[in-house]
Motif scaffolding. Structure first.
Motif, PDB file in Angstrom:
ATOM      1  N   ARG A 266     -15.930  13.407  -1.041  1.00  0.00           N
ATOM      2  CA  ARG A 266     -15.527  12.909   0.272  1.00  0.00           C
ATOM      3  C   ARG A 266     -14.355  13.746   0.790  1.00  0.00           C
ATOM      4  NH1 ARG A 266     -14.345   7.400  -0.591  1.00  0.00           N
ATOM      5  NH2 ARG A 266     -16.544   7.127  -1.050  1.00  0.00           N
ATOM      6  N   GLN A 267     -13.398  13.991  -0.111  1.00  0.00           N
ATOM      7  CA  GLN A 267     -12.232  14.754   0.306  1.00  0.00           C
ATOM      8  C   GLN A 267     -12.601  16.185   0.691  1.00  0.00           C
ATOM      9  OE1 GLN A 267      -9.120  16.051  -2.500  1.00  0.00           O
ATOM     10  NE2 GLN A 267      -7.747  14.715  -1.341  1.00  0.00           N
ATOM     11  N   GLU A 269     -15.397  17.194   1.931  1.00  0.00           N
ATOM     12  CA  GLU A 269     -16.036  17.156   3.256  1.00  0.00           C
ATOM     13  C   GLU A 269     -14.992  17.048   4.348  1.00  0.00           C
ATOM     14  OE1 GLU A 269     -18.856  13.949   3.214  1.00  0.00           O
ATOM     15  OE2 GLU A 269     -20.043  14.987   1.666  1.00  0.00           O
ATOM     16  N   GLU A 270     -14.029  16.163   4.092  1.00  0.00           N
ATOM     17  CA  GLU A 270     -12.938  15.925   5.030  1.00  0.00           C
ATOM     18  C   GLU A 270     -12.187  17.239   5.300  1.00  0.00           C
ATOM     19  OE1 GLU A 270     -12.510  12.680   5.930  1.00  0.00           O
ATOM     20  OE2 GLU A 270     -11.031  13.371   7.418  1.00  0.00           O
ATOM     21  N   LYS A 273     -14.261  19.670   7.313  1.00  0.00           N
ATOM     22  CA  LYS A 273     -14.322  19.295   8.731  1.00  0.00           C
ATOM     23  C   LYS A 273     -13.039  19.695   9.441  1.00  0.00           C
ATOM     24  CE  LYS A 273     -16.974  15.138   8.876  1.00  0.00           C
ATOM     25  NZ  LYS A 273     -16.676  13.727   8.771  1.00  0.00           N
ATOM     26  N   THR A 274     -11.920  19.375   8.825  1.00  0.00           N
ATOM     27  CA  THR A 274     -10.631  19.682   9.445  1.00  0.00           C
ATOM     28  C   THR A 274     -10.473  21.192   9.625  1.00  0.00           C
ATOM     29  OG1 THR A 274      -9.826  17.837   8.154  1.00  0.00           O
ATOM     30  CG2 THR A 274      -8.170  19.100   9.298  1.00  0.00           C
ATOM     31  N   ARG A 294      -3.423  18.756  12.760  1.00  0.00           N
ATOM     32  CA  ARG A 294      -4.431  18.839  11.676  1.00  0.00           C
ATOM     33  C   ARG A 294      -3.977  19.803  10.576  1.00  0.00           C
ATOM     34  NH1 ARG A 294      -8.246  17.023  15.585  1.00  0.00           N
ATOM     35  NH2 ARG A 294      -9.360  15.318  14.640  1.00  0.00           N
TER      36      ARG A 294
END
Ligand code: ATP
Ligand code: MG
Length: 648
Positions: A266-267, A269-270, A273-274, A294
């Protein structure tokens, strides 16, 4: 109460943190497993607790009167005394007490009874006498004999010098000494590695009633399940305690790891994305503020790291070179050590693709047979004939001696690799988890599992179609064992192996030979069949085929009566029918074996084992299938028996 307390202990090897600021308490009540993957630092930590190697920082507090005994994983040094003398040496710690007692007795015999001080001397004498009695000093020979017997030594062994024993047996001698000294706390580093099932069961029993505490390293889950009530895990140089037995630790651990992997993904992916956002809008003035915030957020994220230990070894055996159908023929093989006969008139044939396990107690001669087949031991009578095109690869039980001392891991592999593989050895080492600077480590400092992995890799460098593996799972952690098992299952060559790991044998062997007291028996089925057959014989339901063979002359007498032509025909037909039935039964049994395997796999699915209902259902169908399987084998057995009778 006796205790050893570790406070904020750290130790590095060069750049690598082995233990990082850990604290741990062990008392005379502890029944603790120390777990962790190969190379995670368990043996290093055990040496710190045993005060053999000092940590870089931190303190070890020990109750002065506590007696702590330590069994190292390797590198046992024994005296050249006889076995019984050496093991009795476990009581050497009582010698000063005995000397003190003798001194006081001496003094008492010279002083005048009326003189002051006699009372206190008598009191002291009484105290010392009691300490000696309680230590079991006077019964030391009997106690030593009991433990030695439990660990598989015979009474003839007692007078042999300890240096005559092989590495595995020397470990047992050291283990006997530790047990015999009856310490408050025992530190046992992989005591189960060289034990056969019987000795392992015995040790299990011993530990389960042991009055003192212990911390034990083992990669045997069955063993740990019945001996410990908490597990200390060494993972990424930290210690975490899990209350409960080993299986419950494994379950908790697996769930935790799954969660960690999920969080990690999950991290990631996060982050992706950022980063994507930042890259896309970094030159647009209107988004400058968002981009800045960001970038800051990205800096602040505490990144989840997947631990190094989670990486598994990955390998396959190279495709075996082509060979004929006949792989190995053993003709009338006999071998004796002096008077002691270990193998007698053994005949055996192996065809391509068969996987034969050599079963039997420690000391029965399994390794001897392996060494003879491998061509290392040439002192025997009879013939060992390899089929055409056979190239054998041998893995010796003695991993301590299988590596060249004091060279780097890279040198060890480069020097044994054929020239065309030399450019690939770094990649291969990586697959065996020797990464980065690991390849420059000296072979002297490798952990037990690392040594084993390196020896396995050496074996892979030369493709072979007959693998001879003597206890290949020793020292391996559970993950590596699984990888080895899968690789061997896939291997299409022929395999002869010795192992005490039941799971490993059950999943691999297609044929079993048992050697025991110079006798041998072949079982033409898998390990389950072998165990079942042994059980039936033990209960007197089926006859031992050895006994039966002895009866053959009688039966032959009866059959001397000439059979009429018709009778002969009837027998032939019956045999043909039996053969068809046999084929059917075996196909069915095989199918059920596969189904059972699938169900067992299902049990490892967290979705199943975390739900009592689902787990129950699966267990139930396993039990049903096993019963069915048992009855099929029984049927097969009957068919075999009838066939045998008919052909006599
Ligand atoms: N003196 C040393 N110098 C450098 N590295 C060392 C030294 N001793 C051990 N190591 C390394 O430290 C790591 C931990 O070793 P240790 O023997 O404690 O592992 P272990 O957990 O007992 O593994 P195993 O399950 O294989 O026995 C290993 O990678 C080993 O190669
Ligand atoms: Mg170790």
């Amino acid at each position: 109460m006796a205790f050893v307390q570790l406070n904020n202990i750290s130790l590095n090897f060069g750049e690598r943190k082995i233990v990082d600021n850990i604290s741990l308490n062990i008392s005379s009540d502890s029944k603790m497993a120390l777990s962790g993957g190969n190379g995670s630092g368990k043996s290093t930590l055990m040496k710190i607790i045993a005060e053999i190697n000092p940590p870089d920082s931190g303190e070890i507090i020990k109750d002065k009167s506590s007696r702590v005994a330590y069994l190292p994983q390797s590198g046992i040094v024994l005296s050249g005394k006889s076995l019984i003398e050496d093991t009795e040496g476990a009581f050497d710690y009582m010698i000063p007490v005995i000397e003190e007692k003798n001194r006081i007795e001496q003094m008492l015999s010279t002083v005048n009874e009326a003189t002051d001080g006699t009372d206190s001397m008598l009191e002291k004498l009484h105290e010392l006498q009691e300490a000696i009695d309680n230590s079991g000093y006077y019964a030391r020979r009997e106690s030593a004999a009991i433990i030695l017997n439990g660990l598989g030594f015979s009474s003839e062994d007692l007078e042999k010098t300890t240096t005559e024993f092989s590495g595995g047996w020397q470990m047992r001698i050291a283990l006997t000494r530790v047990l015999l000294s009856n310490p408050d706390i025992m530190l046992l580093d992989e005591p189960t590695n060289y034990l056969d099932l019987e000795a392992r069961n015995w040790l299990e029993g011993y530990l389960s009633t042991y009055k003192g505490g212990f911390i034990i390293v083992s990669h045997d889950r069955y063993f740990l399940d019945s001996t410990v009530n908490e597990v200390a895990e060494l993972f990424s140089s930290k210690i975490k305690i899990y209350k409960g037995n080993y299986s419950s630790y494994e379950k908790k651990r697996e769930l935790e790891l799954e969660q960690l992997v999920k969080d990690y993904k999950r991290q990631q992916e996060e982050i992706a994305k950022t980063e994507d956002f930042i890259n896309r809008f970094r030159y647009q003035a209107t988004k400058a503020k968002q981009v800045q915030s960001r970038i800051k957020a990205l800096d602040k994220i505490e990144r989840i790291e997947l631990p190094e230990n989670m990486k598994k070894i990955a390998f396959h055996f190279p495709p075996p070179p082509h060979s004929g159908k006949q792989v190995l023929k053993i003709e009338d093989l006999s071998k004796a050590y002096g008077e002691h006969k270990v193998i007698n008139n053994l005949d055996l044939q192996l065809e391509a693709g068969e996987k034969l396990v050599i079963a039997g107690r420690n000391g029965a001669g399994k390794s001897t047979l392996m060494r003879i087949i491998a061509g290392i031991d040439k002192d025997y009578t009879g013939n060992i004939i390899y089929g055409s095109g056979i190239a054998a690869g041998y893995f010796s039980q003695d991993v301590d001696n299988a590596l060249t001392p004091n060279v780097t891991v890279l040198e060890e592999i480069e020097s044994s690799a054929p020239t065309h593989l030399v450019p690939e050895v770094r990649g291969m080492l990586g697959a065996f988890l020797f990464r980065g600077d690991d390849i420059y480590k000296s072979t002297n400092v490798l952990s037990g599992g690392e040594r084993n992995r390196l020896s396995l890799l050496k074996l892979l460098l030369h493709p072979s179609n007959l693998l001879l593996l003597d206890e290949p799972t020793n020292h391996l952690d559970l993950q590596s064992k699984d990888v080895l098992l899968e690789a061997l299952k896939e291997y299409s060559g022929t395999l002869v192996f010795v192992s005490h790991d039941r799971y490993f044998i059950e999943n691999l062997a297609t044929k079993v030979i048992e050697i025991e007291n110079g006798k041998h028996r072949l079982f033409p089925g898998n390990y389950e069949y072998y165990l079942w057959r042994k059980e039936q014989e033990a209960e007197g339901i089926l006859e031992d085929s050895n006994t039966k063979r002895n009866k053959e002359p009688e039966q032959l007498d009866v059959s001397e009566a000439k059979l009429s032509h018709q009778e002969e025909k009837r027998i032939k037909n019956r045999i043909r029918k039996l053969e068809r039935e046999e084929e059917e039964v075996l196909v069915k049994a095989e199918k059920i074996e596969e189904e059972i395997q699938l169900l067992n796999k299902k049990m490892q699915d967290p979705d199943v084992y975390s739900s009592a209902k689902k787990a129950d259902e699966v267990q139930k169908s396993i039990a049903e299938k096993e019963a069915l399987h048992g009855s099929l084998l029984e049927k097969w057995e009957k068919i075999e028996q009838e066939k045998e009778e008919l052909t006599q």
